[in-house]
Design a protein around this motif. Sequence first.
Motif, PDB file in Angstrom:
ATOM      1  N   GLY A   1      42.673  36.037  27.310  1.00 45.49           N
ATOM      2  CA  GLY A   1      42.459  35.526  28.673  1.00 45.49           C
ATOM      3  C   GLY A   1      42.778  36.318  29.879  1.00 45.49           C
ATOM      4  N   ASN A   2      44.057  37.120  29.522  1.00 48.03           N
ATOM      5  CA  ASN A   2      44.709  37.939  30.375  1.00 48.03           C
ATOM      6  C   ASN A   2      43.850  39.286  30.526  1.00 48.03           C
ATOM      7  OD1 ASN A   2      46.840  36.519  31.126  1.00 48.03           O
ATOM      8  ND2 ASN A   2      47.965  37.617  29.178  1.00 48.03           N
ATOM      9  N   ILE A   3      43.102  39.663  29.453  1.00 45.38           N
ATOM     10  CA  ILE A   3      42.207  40.872  29.555  1.00 45.38           C
ATOM     11  C   ILE A   3      40.950  40.503  30.212  1.00 45.38           C
ATOM     12  CG2 ILE A   3      40.530  42.482  28.118  1.00 45.38           C
ATOM     13  CD1 ILE A   3      42.886  42.358  26.026  1.00 45.38           C
ATOM     14  N   VAL A   4      40.364  39.449  30.017  1.00 48.13           N
ATOM     15  CA  VAL A   4      39.259  38.899  30.942  1.00 48.13           C
ATOM     16  C   VAL A   4      39.482  38.807  32.291  1.00 48.13           C
ATOM     17  CG1 VAL A   4      37.784  36.860  31.474  1.00 48.13           C
ATOM     18  CG2 VAL A   4      38.133  37.753  28.962  1.00 48.13           C
ATOM     19  N   LEU A   5      40.620  38.323  32.708  1.00 48.50           N
ATOM     20  CA  LEU A   5      41.273  38.361  34.118  1.00 48.50           C
ATOM     21  C   LEU A   5      41.405  39.609  34.576  1.00 48.50           C
ATOM     22  CD1 LEU A   5      43.206  34.939  34.070  1.00 48.50           C
ATOM     23  CD2 LEU A   5      40.835  35.176  34.916  1.00 48.50           C
ATOM     24  N   LEU A   6      41.907  40.491  33.927  1.00 44.02           N
ATOM     25  CA  LEU A   6      42.358  41.736  34.263  1.00 44.02           C
ATOM     26  C   LEU A   6      41.019  42.604  34.710  1.00 44.02           C
ATOM     27  CD1 LEU A   6      44.309  44.344  34.422  1.00 44.02           C
ATOM     28  CD2 LEU A   6      43.911  44.690  32.024  1.00 44.02           C
ATOM     29  N   SER A   7      39.965  42.463  33.784  1.00 49.23           N
ATOM     30  CA  SER A   7      38.815  42.807  33.945  1.00 49.23           C
ATOM     31  C   SER A   7      38.018  42.632  35.213  1.00 49.23           C
ATOM     32  CB  SER A   7      37.903  42.530  32.724  1.00 49.23           C
ATOM     33  OG  SER A   7      38.477  43.161  31.474  1.00 49.23           O
ATOM     34  N   THR A   8      38.267  41.287  35.567  1.00 51.13           N
ATOM     35  CA  THR A   8      37.423  40.709  36.719  1.00 51.13           C
ATOM     36  C   THR A   8      38.076  41.236  37.897  1.00 51.13           C
ATOM     37  OG1 THR A   8      37.146  38.613  35.506  1.00 51.13           O
ATOM     38  CG2 THR A   8      36.880  38.662  37.900  1.00 51.13           C
ATOM     39  N   ALA A   9      39.593  41.448  37.803  1.00 48.20           N
ATOM     40  CA  ALA A   9      40.005  41.816  38.950  1.00 48.20           C
ATOM     41  C   ALA A   9      39.663  43.658  39.123  1.00 48.20           C
ATOM     42  CB  ALA A   9      41.682  41.780  38.911  1.00 48.20           C
ATOM     43  N   LEU A  10      39.724  44.249  38.031  1.00 44.33           N
ATOM     44  CA  LEU A  10      39.419  45.564  38.121  1.00 44.33           C
ATOM     45  C   LEU A  10      37.888  45.720  38.769  1.00 44.33           C
ATOM     46  CD1 LEU A  10      40.267  47.258  34.878  1.00 44.33           C
ATOM     47  CD2 LEU A  10      41.049  47.965  36.903  1.00 44.33           C
ATOM     48  N   TYR A  11      37.019  44.968  38.311  1.00 41.88           N
ATOM     49  CA  TYR A  11      35.717  44.950  38.748  1.00 41.88           C
ATOM     50  C   TYR A  11      35.655  44.693  40.452  1.00 41.88           C
ATOM     51  CZ  TYR A  11      30.702  44.164  39.401  1.00 41.88           C
ATOM     52  OH  TYR A  11      29.440  43.927  39.774  1.00 41.88           O
ATOM     53  N   GLY A  12      36.551  43.783  40.863  1.00 40.90           N
ATOM     54  CA  GLY A  12      36.529  43.255  42.172  1.00 40.90           C
ATOM     55  C   GLY A  12      37.469  44.171  42.937  1.00 40.90           C
ATOM     56  N   ARG A  13      38.144  45.338  42.294  1.00 38.53           N
ATOM     57  CA  ARG A  13      39.171  46.164  42.954  1.00 38.53           C
ATOM     58  C   ARG A  13      40.516  45.386  43.792  1.00 38.53           C
ATOM     59  NH1 ARG A  13      34.688  50.442  45.152  1.00 38.53           N
ATOM     60  NH2 ARG A  13      33.937  50.983  43.289  1.00 38.53           N
ATOM     61  N   GLU A  14      40.793  44.357  43.146  1.00 38.55           N
ATOM     62  CA  GLU A  14      41.850  43.675  43.336  1.00 38.55           C
ATOM     63  C   GLU A  14      43.201  44.322  42.831  1.00 38.55           C
ATOM     64  OE1 GLU A  14      40.950  39.627  42.414  1.00 38.55           O
ATOM     65  OE2 GLU A  14      39.069  39.719  43.687  1.00 38.55           O
ATOM     66  N   TRP A  15      43.782  45.209  43.258  1.00 36.15           N
ATOM     67  CA  TRP A  15      44.901  45.943  42.739  1.00 36.15           C
ATOM     68  C   TRP A  15      46.035  45.298  42.470  1.00 36.15           C
ATOM     69  CZ3 TRP A  15      41.791  49.161  40.496  1.00 36.15           C
ATOM     70  CH2 TRP A  15      40.878  49.736  41.203  1.00 36.15           C
ATOM     71  N   GLN A  16      46.448  44.597  43.469  1.00 35.33           N
ATOM     72  CA  GLN A  16      47.630  43.626  43.201  1.00 35.33           C
ATOM     73  C   GLN A  16      47.426  42.748  41.894  1.00 35.33           C
ATOM     74  OE1 GLN A  16      50.330  44.022  44.204  1.00 35.33           O
ATOM     75  NE2 GLN A  16      50.529  44.269  46.428  1.00 35.33           N
ATOM     76  N   THR A  17      46.251  42.033  42.024  1.00 35.12           N
ATOM     77  CA  THR A  17      45.781  41.158  40.633  1.00 35.12           C
ATOM     78  C   THR A  17      45.693  41.940  39.419  1.00 35.12           C
ATOM     79  OG1 THR A  17      44.582  39.624  42.352  1.00 35.12           O
ATOM     80  CG2 THR A  17      44.301  39.554  39.959  1.00 35.12           C
TER      81      THR A  17
END
Length: 93
Positions: free
Chosen positions: A48-64
């Motif tokens: 779950g953390n990796i999925v949310l990390l990947s989503t944040a990377l894709y959206g360029r949300e660096w804090q997330t």
Amino acid sequence: MKVAEPFHLHGQMSDSFRAAVFIILSGGFQDAYTYTCRGEVFANAQTGNIVLLSTALYGREWQTVLKYLVPVLSFLVGTAGAAVIHIKPDFIP
């Protein structure tokens, strides 16, 4: 008429269905608790953390990205530490 013998487990207790259900429910509760009450980060399910990390990377949300990178890296460091503990150096009898 022969009376059936009681059921006996052979092997580890962790092989039992009851233990498996307890572990699954415990992990699910811990993940639900940490996600809802501790900043939307999973405790057990690194997937779950990796999925949310990947989503944040894709959206360029660096804090997330940083928010989800910390528990994933902590999990990796903990796993590596546990593996090192099991390695016995040659100089120890």
